[in-house]
Scaffold this motif. Sequence first.
Motif, short mmCIF file in Angstrom:
data_model
loop_
_atom_site.label_atom_id
_atom_site.label_comp_id
_atom_site.label_asym_id
_atom_site.label_seq_id
_atom_site.Cartn_x
_atom_site.Cartn_y
_atom_site.Cartn_z
N CYS A 44 11.44 14.03 16.29
CA CYS A 44 10.91 12.79 15.74
C CYS A 44 11.97 11.70 15.60
N VAL A 45 13.10 12.04 15.04
CA VAL A 45 14.14 11.04 14.82
C VAL A 45 14.61 10.42 16.13
N ASN A 46 14.64 11.22 17.19
CA ASN A 46 15.04 10.70 18.50
C ASN A 46 13.92 9.90 19.17
N LEU A 47 12.69 10.25 18.88
CA LEU A 47 11.55 9.55 19.48
C LEU A 47 11.33 8.17 18.89
N ILE A 48 11.43 8.08 17.57
CA ILE A 48 11.09 6.81 16.92
C ILE A 48 12.23 6.21 16.12
N GLY A 49 13.34 6.93 15.99
CA GLY A 49 14.50 6.38 15.30
C GLY A 49 14.34 6.23 13.80
N THR A 51 14.30 8.03 10.00
CA THR A 51 14.65 9.20 9.19
C THR A 51 14.03 9.11 7.79
N ASP A 52 13.63 7.90 7.39
CA ASP A 52 13.03 7.69 6.08
C ASP A 52 11.54 7.39 6.26
N PHE A 53 10.72 8.41 6.10
CA PHE A 53 9.28 8.24 6.31
C PHE A 53 8.56 7.73 5.06
N SER A 59 6.04 0.89 10.50
CA SER A 59 5.65 0.48 11.85
C SER A 59 5.73 1.63 12.86
N TYR A 60 6.49 2.65 12.54
CA TYR A 60 6.61 3.80 13.44
C TYR A 60 5.26 4.48 13.65
N LYS A 61 4.33 4.31 12.75
CA LYS A 61 3.03 4.99 12.85
C LYS A 61 2.28 4.59 14.10
N LEU A 62 2.43 3.35 14.55
CA LEU A 62 1.78 2.92 15.79
C LEU A 62 2.36 3.64 16.99
N THR A 63 3.68 3.80 16.99
CA THR A 63 4.36 4.53 18.07
C THR A 63 3.89 5.97 18.09
N CYS A 64 3.86 6.59 16.92
CA CYS A 64 3.42 7.98 16.83
C CYS A 64 1.98 8.14 17.30
#
Length: 90
Positions: A44-49, A51-53, A59-64
């Motif tokens: 996950c950290v490498n996919l979306i960068g 570490t603090d969820f 905004s990472y939720k759209l990528t996921c």
Amino acid sequence: MAEFGVLGLYAAKAKEEESAKEDFTQMVTEFHEWFNVEFGATKCVNLIGVTDFHGIDQSYKLTCAEMIKKAYVKVYEILLEHGYEYGNRR
């Protein structure tokens, strides 16, 4: 990855005395290799960068969500290629 679980519902063993179907490992390998090529990583950290969820930036939720959608389609394709009827685990 949840997608491995979906593949397992079709091809892994259901009971202790059973064995996984012959193509289970191949399907998992196909998916893993595709995912690595498609997204460049599996962590996950490498996919979306991120570490603090729990932070303000969500905004990472759209990528996921987009990755999950693509992964779902790929699992469906792999199941069909191996002769499984999606939705019928018998």
